[in-house]
Design a protein around this motif. Structure first.
Motif, mmCIF file in Angstrom:
data_model
loop_
_atom_site.group_PDB
_atom_site.id
_atom_site.type_symbol
_atom_site.label_atom_id
_atom_site.label_comp_id
_atom_site.label_asym_id
_atom_site.label_seq_id
_atom_site.Cartn_x
_atom_site.Cartn_y
_atom_site.Cartn_z
ATOM 1 N N ASP A 1 0.821 -1.219 0.000
ATOM 2 C CA ASP A 1 0.000 0.000 0.000
ATOM 3 C C ASP A 1 0.852 1.265 0.000
ATOM 4 O O ASP A 1 0.418 2.310 -0.489
ATOM 5 N N ASN B 1 -3.874 -10.765 -4.241
ATOM 6 C CA ASN B 1 -5.027 -9.964 -4.676
ATOM 7 C C ASN B 1 -4.774 -8.474 -4.481
ATOM 8 O O ASN B 1 -5.159 -7.657 -5.315
ATOM 9 N N ARG B 2 -4.123 -8.141 -3.377
ATOM 10 C CA ARG B 2 -3.823 -6.739 -3.091
ATOM 11 C C ARG B 2 -2.838 -6.179 -4.130
ATOM 12 O O ARG B 2 -3.002 -5.070 -4.628
ATOM 13 N N ARG C 1 -2.275 -7.354 -7.190
ATOM 14 C CA ARG C 1 -2.961 -7.290 -8.490
ATOM 15 C C ARG C 1 -3.957 -6.129 -8.539
ATOM 16 O O ARG C 1 -4.158 -5.524 -9.582
ATOM 17 N N GLY C 2 -4.579 -5.839 -7.416
ATOM 18 C CA GLY C 2 -5.518 -4.732 -7.342
ATOM 19 C C GLY C 2 -4.864 -3.381 -7.628
ATOM 20 O O GLY C 2 -5.524 -2.440 -8.026
ATOM 21 N N ARG C 3 -3.552 -3.347 -7.422
ATOM 22 C CA ARG C 3 -2.792 -2.123 -7.723
ATOM 23 C C ARG C 3 -1.988 -2.282 -9.013
ATOM 24 O O ARG C 3 -1.031 -1.547 -9.239
ATOM 25 N N SER C 4 -2.348 -3.249 -9.819
ATOM 26 C CA SER C 4 -1.680 -3.557 -11.097
ATOM 27 C C SER C 4 -0.204 -3.883 -10.898
ATOM 28 O O SER C 4 0.627 -3.633 -11.780
#
Length: 120
Positions: free
Chosen positions: A44, A75-76, A78-81
């Protein structure tokens, strides 16, 4: 986390966050939760798309809860590419990845060097 001893060692090399586990056995629920939170906060905190490499060089045993945490981290990222790579997985642990078909979900490399070369 303030007041808690980190369960991972973190390095940044060529824009890649390299994470290594301190413990040989990743079985304790509270440690797994702390590891997940620490790695998630690293992802993050990245300004750009995160590139994360998790080395299992020191790990001898891994619980199913730890696998669940890896899926959450994946998933985290990938969620931020971003991109996630795993390396240095003991053959017995790799067998668990194969049985659960997680070897299809994660990009797993024999060594840190191999994983580092795989980042685009």
């Amino acid at each position: 986390m303030p007041g808690q001893e980190s369960r991972v060692r973190v390095k940044r090399i060529d824009g890649v966050i390299q994470v290594e586990f301190v413990d040989r056995n990743i079985l304790d629920e509270s440690n797994i939760q702390a590891i997940g939170e620490e790695i998630s906060s690293l992802v993050d905190a990245e300004d750009a798309t995160p590139k994360l490499l998790i080395s299992f060089a020191n790990v001898e045993h891994l619980s199913s809860a730890a696998l669940g945490t890896l899926i959450t981290i994946n998933n985290r990222v990938r969620g931020r590419s971003g991109q996630l790579r795993l390396s240095d997985i003991d053959p017995q642990i790799y067998e668990v990845f194969a049985i659960t078909r997680l070897n299809k979900l994660f990009q797993i490399h024999p060594t840190i060097s191999d994983a580092m070369r795989s980042f685009a």
